[in-house]
Design an enzyme around this catalytic site. Structure first.
Site, PDB file in Angstrom:
ATOM      1  N   SER A 113      45.553  -2.972  20.105  1.00  0.00           N
ATOM      2  CA  SER A 113      44.630  -3.851  20.831  1.00  0.00           C
ATOM      3  C   SER A 113      44.384  -3.388  22.261  1.00  0.00           C
ATOM      4  CB  SER A 113      45.144  -5.288  20.823  1.00  0.00           C
ATOM      5  OG  SER A 113      46.480  -5.321  21.268  1.00  0.00           O
ATOM      6  N   ASP A 159      49.947 -14.078  27.884  1.00  0.00           N
ATOM      7  CA  ASP A 159      49.606 -12.682  27.627  1.00  0.00           C
ATOM      8  C   ASP A 159      49.647 -11.882  28.926  1.00  0.00           C
ATOM      9  OD1 ASP A 159      48.577 -10.242  26.925  1.00  0.00           O
ATOM     10  OD2 ASP A 159      46.783 -11.009  25.913  1.00  0.00           O
ATOM     11  N   HIS A 186      47.740  -7.518  27.586  1.00  0.00           N
ATOM     12  CA  HIS A 186      46.321  -7.120  27.616  1.00  0.00           C
ATOM     13  C   HIS A 186      45.766  -7.323  29.020  1.00  0.00           C
ATOM     14  CE1 HIS A 186      47.081  -8.175  23.327  1.00  0.00           C
ATOM     15  NE2 HIS A 186      46.515  -6.988  23.198  1.00  0.00           N
TER      16      HIS A 186
END
Ligand SMILES: *[C@@H]1O[C@H](CO)[C@@H](O)[C@H](O)[C@H]1NC(C)=O
Ligand SMILES: *[C@@H]1O[C@H](CO)[C@@H](O)[C@H](O)[C@H]1NC(C)=O
Ligand SMILES: *[C@@H]1O[C@H](CO)[C@@H](O)[C@H](O)[C@H]1NC(C)=O
Ligand SMILES: *[C@@H]1O[C@H](CO)[C@@H](O)[C@H](O)[C@H]1NC(C)=O
Length: 353
Positions: free
Chosen positions: A101, A324, A327
């Site tokens: 990702s 998160d 990311h």
């Protein structure tokens, strides 16, 4: 190979990589953007396909300071990202990101940067199995993403799902691409329910588990072998995205009370990160140094380490219940990775033809 031999190879490789066009784009610091009115160059309105996972502003992130920094190398200036120019240079070509990702993060940044640079750009987005393709119809440029978290294969067999460190069948998807940008790392430490395999196989031996860094090294060796036997450097440019760092422990940036990246509103100013480099960086660089075909490392670790403010935290996929710090918000740090990628392309004679 002895440790010191690896260190020397590593030092030579670092030297070779440092002088892309006489300047190391990866050594520098974050500075406030001199023309804040032009930044960021896109947002969720002008780039409507940003996935929710990276769409921090739309997910309610209130602070905007993190959008106002630009990367300044010590020894030169980076050219601004010029999407129209890049589309012209890449006319009719295919670029593919291959990885997890974090590759999707950079792929999406590039598609946003390119599509907002051309007014009324005509594009299509489609997905076949694990490959997503963003096509700019007017220039015939395809910006693709092959989701492949380990690069080597995971195969379902009678005993269960087997991670095969010396098998790389998915390489067939990477043939005929003009520019490849690989990445793998974040999945190598996964355990329990988040681990998508039951056994690891090397040669004829099957293991229940092994040292994860050793497994990562073997997979990179397999991938390097694929590059050496399949890449024609006159046709294909190969990049490695580099290790994208996470920020879950404030001790690493001298703020021991911070348990996550939540509430971080500005980067570390200066060029050094107190917590040092993730160990995977040295393993990656040693593996790259053994590959004979030319590969450019996008050595984004240091510049990204300084951006403890760049992650979604609670403004990502999980919202308030998620956290998160792996990311990156878009617009955000991956736009700088792509700006550097663009500058490397500008300096590469082969791409001027
Ligand atoms: C990144 O940081 C490490 C450790 O602080 C340092 O040794 C290395 O030279 C830095 N690399 C770049 C490209 O700035
Ligand atoms: C997009 O397609 C339309 C219709 O074919 C065309 O008129 C227009 O010029 C295209 N846009 C660009 C930026 O080329
Ligand atoms: C693996 O096993 C096959 C047969 O099962 C054998 O032919 C081959 O030589 C073995 N390879 C290694 C590296 O031991
Ligand atoms: C954060 O890092 C420090 C220094 O490496 C370590 O002592 C501490 O246990 C870490 N905290 C957490 C919550 O992992």
């Amino acid at each position: 190979m002895g440790f010191w031999v690896e260190c020397i190879l590593f030092a030579l490789l670092s030297l070779a990589l440092q002088y892309v066009g006489g300047c190391d784009f990866f050594r520098g610091k974050w500075v406030p953007e001199s023309d804040p009115s032009s930044y960021p160059v896109y947002n969720s309105a002008t780039c409507p396909f940003i996935e929710r996972e990276f769409n921090c502003e739309k997910n309610g992130r209130p602070d905007r300071n993190y959008l106002t920094y630009t990367w300044q190398p010590h020894d030169c200036n980076l050219a601004r990202f010029d999407g129209e120019d890049l589309l012209r240079r890449l006319r009719g070509k295919k670029i593919m990101f291959v990885g997890d990702s974090l590759s999707r993060n950079q792929w999406q940044s590039l598609t946003c940067l390119l599509s907002t640079s051309v007014p009324n750009a005509n594009y299509t987005i489609d997905r076949v199995d694990d490959v997503s393709t963003f096509t700019f119809m007017d220039s015939g440029v395809k910006v693709m993403l092959d989701r492949n978290v380990y690069l080597v294969d995971v195969v379902r067999e009678n005993i269960g799902r087997v991670l095969k460190l010396d098998s790389i069948q998915s390489g067939k998807l990477w043939k005929g691409i003009d520019m490849l940008i690989f990445n793998t790392w974040h999945w190598w430490n996964r355990r329990g329910a988040a681990q998508p395999w039951d056994y690891i196989q090397v040669g004829n031996k099957t293991y229940k588990d092994m040292d994860r860094m050793a497994a990562f090294r073997m997979a990179l060796t397999t991938w390097g072998g694929w590059v050496d036997s399949n890449i024609d450097p006159s046709k294909t440019m190969v990049f490695f995205q580099g290790i994208s760092p996470s920020h879950y422990n404030g001790t690493d940036w001298n703020e021991p009370t911070a348990k996550t990246c939540q509430g971080q509103h500005q980067p570390l100013l200066g060029s050094t990160y107190p917590g040092g480099l993730p160990p995977a960086v040295a393993v990656l660089k040693a593996a790259l140094s053994k590959i004979k075909k030319p590969i450019t490392l996008l050595d984004i670790t240091n510049l990204s380490l300084l951006r403890k403010d760049g992650h979604p935290s609670i403004y990502g996929l999980g919202g308030r219940t998620g956290m998160d710090c792996s990311h990156w918000c878009l617009p955000g740090v991956p736009d700088t990775w792509n700006q550097i990628l663009y500058n490397i392309i500008l300096n590469n004679k082969a791409m001027h033809s």
